[in-house]
Write a protein that holds these residues in place. Structure first.
Motif, PDB file in Angstrom:
ATOM      1  N   PHE A 164       0.830  -1.196   0.000  1.00  0.00           N
ATOM      2  CA  PHE A 164       0.000   0.000   0.000  1.00  0.00           C
ATOM      3  C   PHE A 164       0.869   1.253   0.000  1.00  0.00           C
ATOM      4  O   PHE A 164       1.909   1.317   0.656  1.00  0.00           O
ATOM      5  CB  PHE A 164      -0.910   0.025   1.227  1.00  0.00           C
ATOM      6  N   GLN A 165       0.420   2.264  -0.698  1.00  0.00           N
ATOM      7  CA  GLN A 165       1.145   3.528  -0.741  1.00  0.00           C
ATOM      8  C   GLN A 165       1.249   4.149   0.654  1.00  0.00           C
ATOM      9  O   GLN A 165       2.240   4.799   0.986  1.00  0.00           O
ATOM     10  CB  GLN A 165       0.449   4.486  -1.710  1.00  0.00           C
ATOM     11  N   ARG A 190       4.794 -15.541  -0.049  1.00  0.00           N
ATOM     12  CA  ARG A 190       4.994 -15.982  -1.429  1.00  0.00           C
ATOM     13  C   ARG A 190       3.679 -15.945  -2.226  1.00  0.00           C
ATOM     14  O   ARG A 190       3.210 -16.968  -2.719  1.00  0.00           O
ATOM     15  CB  ARG A 190       5.604 -17.383  -1.463  1.00  0.00           C
ATOM     16  N   PRO A 191       3.107 -14.750  -2.373  1.00  0.00           N
ATOM     17  CA  PRO A 191       1.803 -14.646  -3.043  1.00  0.00           C
ATOM     18  C   PRO A 191       1.894 -14.938  -4.536  1.00  0.00           C
ATOM     19  O   PRO A 191       2.961 -14.824  -5.151  1.00  0.00           O
ATOM     20  CB  PRO A 191       1.415 -13.185  -2.800  1.00  0.00           C
ATOM     21  N   ARG A 192       0.758 -15.265  -5.118  1.00  0.00           N
ATOM     22  CA  ARG A 192       0.685 -15.517  -6.559  1.00  0.00           C
ATOM     23  C   ARG A 192       0.636 -14.213  -7.338  1.00  0.00           C
ATOM     24  O   ARG A 192       1.085 -14.143  -8.473  1.00  0.00           O
ATOM     25  CB  ARG A 192      -0.555 -16.358  -6.876  1.00  0.00           C
ATOM     26  N   LEU A 193       0.054 -13.167  -6.744  1.00  0.00           N
ATOM     27  CA  LEU A 193      -0.032 -11.857  -7.391  1.00  0.00           C
ATOM     28  C   LEU A 193       0.424 -10.794  -6.400  1.00  0.00           C
ATOM     29  O   LEU A 193      -0.002 -10.789  -5.250  1.00  0.00           O
ATOM     30  CB  LEU A 193      -1.469 -11.554  -7.833  1.00  0.00           C
ATOM     31  N   ILE A 194       1.284  -9.895  -6.872  1.00  0.00           N
ATOM     32  CA  ILE A 194       1.750  -8.773  -6.058  1.00  0.00           C
ATOM     33  C   ILE A 194       1.240  -7.484  -6.686  1.00  0.00           C
ATOM     34  O   ILE A 194       1.478  -7.229  -7.874  1.00  0.00           O
ATOM     35  CB  ILE A 194       3.292  -8.740  -5.985  1.00  0.00           C
ATOM     36  N   LEU A 195       0.528  -6.688  -5.908  1.00  0.00           N
ATOM     37  CA  LEU A 195       0.076  -5.365  -6.324  1.00  0.00           C
ATOM     38  C   LEU A 195       0.898  -4.357  -5.534  1.00  0.00           C
ATOM     39  O   LEU A 195       0.824  -4.323  -4.307  1.00  0.00           O
ATOM     40  CB  LEU A 195      -1.419  -5.181  -6.045  1.00  0.00           C
ATOM     41  N   ALA A 196       1.674  -3.548  -6.222  1.00  0.00           N
ATOM     42  CA  ALA A 196       2.604  -2.642  -5.547  1.00  0.00           C
ATOM     43  C   ALA A 196       2.304  -1.205  -5.958  1.00  0.00           C
ATOM     44  O   ALA A 196       2.478  -0.836  -7.121  1.00  0.00           O
ATOM     45  CB  ALA A 196       4.042  -3.003  -5.906  1.00  0.00           C
ATOM     46  N   ASP A 197       1.833  -0.417  -4.994  1.00  0.00           N
ATOM     47  CA  ASP A 197       1.425   0.966  -5.256  1.00  0.00           C
ATOM     48  C   ASP A 197       2.544   1.912  -4.822  1.00  0.00           C
ATOM     49  O   ASP A 197       2.724   2.175  -3.638  1.00  0.00           O
ATOM     50  CB  ASP A 197       0.130   1.269  -4.489  1.00  0.00           C
ATOM     51  N   GLU A 198       3.319   2.397  -5.787  1.00  0.00           N
ATOM     52  CA  GLU A 198       4.454   3.307  -5.526  1.00  0.00           C
ATOM     53  C   GLU A 198       5.373   2.741  -4.431  1.00  0.00           C
ATOM     54  O   GLU A 198       5.670   3.419  -3.426  1.00  0.00           O
ATOM     55  CB  GLU A 198       3.948   4.693  -5.118  1.00  0.00           C
ATOM     56  N   PRO A 199       5.884   1.508  -4.597  1.00  0.00           N
ATOM     57  CA  PRO A 199       6.651   0.885  -3.511  1.00  0.00           C
ATOM     58  C   PRO A 199       8.039   1.470  -3.300  1.00  0.00           C
ATOM     59  O   PRO A 199       8.704   1.111  -2.324  1.00  0.00           O
ATOM     60  CB  PRO A 199       6.757  -0.577  -3.970  1.00  0.00           C
ATOM     61  N   THR A 200       8.488   2.357  -4.192  1.00  0.00           N
ATOM     62  CA  THR A 200       9.810   2.959  -4.016  1.00  0.00           C
ATOM     63  C   THR A 200       9.728   4.472  -3.844  1.00  0.00           C
ATOM     64  O   THR A 200      10.748   5.163  -3.884  1.00  0.00           O
ATOM     65  CB  THR A 200      10.719   2.648  -5.231  1.00  0.00           C
ATOM     66  N   GLY A 201       8.537   4.999  -3.613  1.00  0.00           N
ATOM     67  CA  GLY A 201       8.342   6.443  -3.570  1.00  0.00           C
ATOM     68  C   GLY A 201       9.090   7.152  -2.467  1.00  0.00           C
ATOM     69  O   GLY A 201       9.412   8.340  -2.597  1.00  0.00           O
ATOM     70  N   ASN A 202       9.386   6.453  -1.353  1.00  0.00           N
ATOM     71  CA  ASN A 202      10.080   7.080  -0.225  1.00  0.00           C
ATOM     72  C   ASN A 202      11.538   6.649  -0.118  1.00  0.00           C
ATOM     73  O   ASN A 202      12.176   6.900   0.909  1.00  0.00           O
ATOM     74  CB  ASN A 202       9.368   6.730   1.087  1.00  0.00           C
ATOM     75  N   LEU A 203      12.057   6.014  -1.170  1.00  0.00           N
ATOM     76  CA  LEU A 203      13.394   5.441  -1.094  1.00  0.00           C
ATOM     77  C   LEU A 203      14.389   6.214  -1.948  1.00  0.00           C
ATOM     78  O   LEU A 203      14.041   6.740  -3.005  1.00  0.00           O
ATOM     79  CB  LEU A 203      13.360   3.977  -1.565  1.00  0.00           C
ATOM     80  N   ASP A 204      15.637   6.250  -1.486  1.00  0.00           N
ATOM     81  CA  ASP A 204      16.688   6.832  -2.304  1.00  0.00           C
ATOM     82  C   ASP A 204      16.950   5.902  -3.488  1.00  0.00           C
ATOM     83  O   ASP A 204      16.580   4.715  -3.455  1.00  0.00           O
ATOM     84  CB  ASP A 204      17.958   7.023  -1.469  1.00  0.00           C
ATOM     85  N   PRO A 205      17.574   6.384  -4.558  1.00  0.00           N
ATOM     86  CA  PRO A 205      17.725   5.570  -5.774  1.00  0.00           C
ATOM     87  C   PRO A 205      18.411   4.230  -5.558  1.00  0.00           C
ATOM     88  O   PRO A 205      17.972   3.211  -6.121  1.00  0.00           O
ATOM     89  CB  PRO A 205      18.548   6.485  -6.698  1.00  0.00           C
ATOM     90  N   ALA A 206      19.471   4.197  -4.755  1.00  0.00           N
ATOM     91  CA  ALA A 206      20.194   2.938  -4.549  1.00  0.00           C
ATOM     92  C   ALA A 206      19.324   1.915  -3.810  1.00  0.00           C
ATOM     93  O   ALA A 206      19.276   0.737  -4.183  1.00  0.00           O
ATOM     94  CB  ALA A 206      21.484   3.182  -3.772  1.00  0.00           C
ATOM     95  N   THR A 207      18.614   2.369  -2.766  1.00  0.00           N
ATOM     96  CA  THR A 207      17.736   1.458  -2.021  1.00  0.00           C
ATOM     97  C   THR A 207      16.568   1.025  -2.892  1.00  0.00           C
ATOM     98  O   THR A 207      16.146  -0.144  -2.855  1.00  0.00           O
ATOM     99  CB  THR A 207      17.216   2.131  -0.740  1.00  0.00           C
ATOM    100  N   THR A 233       3.556   3.143 -10.597  1.00  0.00           N
ATOM    101  CA  THR A 233       4.683   4.026 -10.301  1.00  0.00           C
ATOM    102  C   THR A 233       4.657   5.274 -11.165  1.00  0.00           C
ATOM    103  O   THR A 233       4.109   5.272 -12.266  1.00  0.00           O
ATOM    104  CB  THR A 233       6.017   3.278 -10.512  1.00  0.00           C
ATOM    105  N   HIS A 234       5.265   6.342 -10.633  1.00  0.00           N
ATOM    106  CA  HIS A 234       5.568   7.532 -11.412  1.00  0.00           C
ATOM    107  C   HIS A 234       7.050   7.570 -11.778  1.00  0.00           C
ATOM    108  O   HIS A 234       7.490   8.488 -12.466  1.00  0.00           O
ATOM    109  CB  HIS A 234       5.232   8.805 -10.619  1.00  0.00           C
ATOM    110  N   SER A 235       7.803   6.591 -11.298  1.00  0.00           N
ATOM    111  CA  SER A 235       9.247   6.579 -11.483  1.00  0.00           C
ATOM    112  C   SER A 235       9.615   5.929 -12.813  1.00  0.00           C
ATOM    113  O   SER A 235       9.321   4.754 -13.048  1.00  0.00           O
ATOM    114  CB  SER A 235       9.918   5.815 -10.330  1.00  0.00           C
TER     115      SER A 235
END
Length: 214
Positions: A85-86, A152-169, A192-194
Motif C-alpha cells: 500500500f502507498q 509468497r503470493p501468486r499476485l503482487i500489487l505494488a502501489d508506488e513501492p519505491t516512492g520514499n526510497l533513495d535511488p540505490a535502495t 509508479t511515477h518513477s
C-alpha cells in the motif's frame, strides 16, 4: 494469473476509470503509469476486491474476484495476494517483525526464519523488535514490501513501492521484487511515477481515462 476485462469504476457518477482490460501471465512484471488522479490506486483496490467496480470482471488465478463474498475475498487475499500500500497500513501495536509475519500468521503458518530472511533482504536486520513509530518513512516502506512478499503470493500489487526510497535502495528493493516474481512464478503489477522503476518491468502500460494503453 490476472485477467481484467472491461472494468469500470465511478464515484457519484463521476468516472474514475473506464473499460480497463489487462492480462498478466505468471512470472510477468508489469509497470502501470498514468497521471495523478487517473485511478491507478482505485484500480488496484478493485483488483484486490477491497473496492467494488461498477462493471467488468477480475480473475485472480482463475477465481472471479467480484463474484466472491467478502469472507471469500478475504481468504483469497490472505492466500494469493501481496499488496504494497502507498500508505503502508502497518499495525502500530505490532513490532516490525510481527507486521511482516502477519500474513503467515493469518494463514496459520508462522515462520520466524522466513520473517528474518525478509527483514535482512530489505536491509532491516536487527530492527524486528522495534515499533513502526520508531522507523523512518523509507524503512516503513521496506517493511510494507517485506510483508507483501513473506507468504509468497501468486499476485503482487505494488502501489508506488519505491516512492520514499533513495535511488540505490529503490534499486535493491526492485531487485528483490523481481527475484521473487521470477522464483515463485508470481505476477506483479507495479504502479509508479518513477521512470527508473518502470524501466525494470517486462512490460509498461498506461492507464488513461479511456482504459489501458500499451
Amino acid at each position: 494469473m490476472l485477467r481484467i476485462e472491461a472494468l469500470s469504476k465511478s464515484y457519484d457518477r463521476t468516472p474514475v476509470f473506464h473499460d480497463v482490460s489487462l492480462v498478466l501471465a505468471p512470472g510477468e512484471f508489469v509497470a502501470m503509469l498514468g497521471e495523478s488522479g487517473v485511478g491507478k490506486s482505485t484500480l488496484l483496490n478493485c483488483i484486490a476486491g477491497l473496492d467494488e467496480a461498477d462493471s467488468g470482471s477480475v480473475q485472480l488465478d482463475g477465481q472471479r474476484v467480484l463474484s466472491l463474498s467478502e469472507p471469500e475475498r478475504a481468504r483469497l487475499r490472505r492466500e494469493k495476494l501481496g499488496f504494497v500500500f502507498q500508505a503502508f497500513h502497518l499495525l502500530p501495536q505490532l513490532t516490525v517483525a510481527q507486521n511482516i509475519e502477519l500474513p503467515l500468521r493469518l494463514l496459520g503458518k508462522p515462520d520466524a526464519q522466513r520473517t528474518n530472511e525478509l527483514l535482512a533482504a530489505v536491509g532491516l536486520a536487527g530492527l524486528g523488535a522495534r515499533s513502526p513509530a520508531q522507523l523512518s518513512g523509507g524503512q516503513l516502506q521496506r517493511v510494507a514490501l517485506a510483508r507483501a512478499l513473506v507468504h509468497r503470493p501468486r499476485l503482487i500489487l505494488a502501489d508506488e513501492p519505491t516512492g520514499n526510497l533513495d535511488p540505490a535502495t529503490a534499486e535493491r528493493m526492485l531487485d528483490l521484487l523481481q527475484a521473487q516474481v521470477k522464483a515463485e512464478g508470481a505476477a506483479c503489477l507495479l504502479v509508479t511515477h518513477s521512470a527508473a522503476a518502470a524501466a525494470r518491468a517486462d512490460r509498461r502500460v498506461q492507464l488513461t481515462a479511456g482504459g489501458i494503453v500499451g
